[in-house]
Design an enzyme around this catalytic site. Structure first.
Site, mmCIF file in Angstrom:
data_model
loop_
_atom_site.group_PDB
_atom_site.id
_atom_site.type_symbol
_atom_site.label_atom_id
_atom_site.label_comp_id
_atom_site.label_asym_id
_atom_site.label_seq_id
_atom_site.Cartn_x
_atom_site.Cartn_y
_atom_site.Cartn_z
ATOM 1 N N GLU A 189 -5.751 6.963 -4.274
ATOM 2 C CA GLU A 189 -4.779 7.019 -3.185
ATOM 3 C C GLU A 189 -3.749 8.118 -3.428
ATOM 4 O OE1 GLU A 189 -4.490 2.705 -1.123
ATOM 5 O OE2 GLU A 189 -3.517 2.837 -3.076
ATOM 6 N N ASP A 193 -1.603 5.808 0.328
ATOM 7 C CA ASP A 193 -1.972 4.518 0.907
ATOM 8 C C ASP A 193 -1.724 4.521 2.414
ATOM 9 O OD1 ASP A 193 -2.495 1.501 0.736
ATOM 10 O OD2 ASP A 193 -0.455 1.533 1.519
#
Length: 229
Positions: free
Chosen positions: A123, A51
């Site tokens: 992610e 992320d």
């Protein structure tokens, strides 16, 4: 865990040196909890790292490629690129959902189709590539699979706002949304929505929340309007 990852690696154009990082990225917490005796690690820590890498690379891309865009607009556009529904669609483009390790319960309740699980795995994959090949390898992956078709992704993420702006500018009537159907068990509902101008349906969409269904309806309405113009 004898899965062949060569097809996935060919798709993402990256060959892992350390395959355990890839396996870790694909391991949902439900699977790890069911296989504690194997000391399986879930992908939550890799998702946390991925992320951060994704936000950095998106920010750099927007800063370099859109030099006249104000900070506020860059923030909104970045949000459209890194939001859960967009990342889930990015993941589906490479068939990532097929490789995720899910627990039996999560599998049986439709987890392989759930945006939250698929986007988290995407992610986590970015985090795994970063650890395995460095920032340049992660940048190549993000550029190819998360930073393409930006205008369409913004429309997908912010369709309701964009549609309202167009309707207001054209002064063609009143915009309204309606949830016309819901199906499935409480833990995995699917909603169907339509968007109307002066009572006439101009788009429809489905989603696992009412908001997602309305956004999809707005997105499809925008595509219809674009074809007419």
């Amino acid at each position: 865990m004898n899965q062949d990852y060569s097809q996935l690696e060919n798709k993402i154009q990256y060959k892992f040196h350390n395959e355990s990082l890839l396996i870790n990225a694909l391991t949902h917490t439900s699977f790890a909890n069911e296989h504690k005796y194997k000391k399986m690690k879930d992908n939550e820590r890799l998702e946390f790292l991925g992320d951060a890498v994704l936000e950095l690379l998106c920010s750099e891309f927007l800063y370099v490629n859109m030099p006249d865009m104000p900070e506020g607009d860059m923030t909104k556009l970045r949000a459209s690129l890194v939001c859960e529904p967009t990342l889930a669609e990015d993941a589906r483009q490479i068939g990532l959902e097929k490789y995720i390790y899910l627990g039996k319960g999560e599998e049986e309740t439709g987890g392989r189709k759930r945006d939250s699980i698929i986007s988290d795995a995407f992610e986590a994959l970015i985090g795994a590539i970063f650890l395995d090949g460095g920032i340049e390898a992660a940048k190549i992956f993000v550029s190819e699979f998360a930073l393409k078709d930006i205008d369409n992704k913004r429309m997908f993420y912010d369709g309701k706002t964009i549609l309202q702006e167009r309707v207001n500018a054209a002064k063609i009537g009143e915009l309204s949304y309606e949830i016309i159907r819901e199906s499935g068990p409480d833990h995995n509902k699917t909603y169907s929505a339509v968007v109307k101008i002066n009572g006439t349906v101009i788009g429809d969409g489905t989603g696992h929340t009412k908001k997602a269904a309305e956004q999809k309806a707005a997105y499809n309405a925008l595509k219809t309007l674009d074809k007419r113009n």
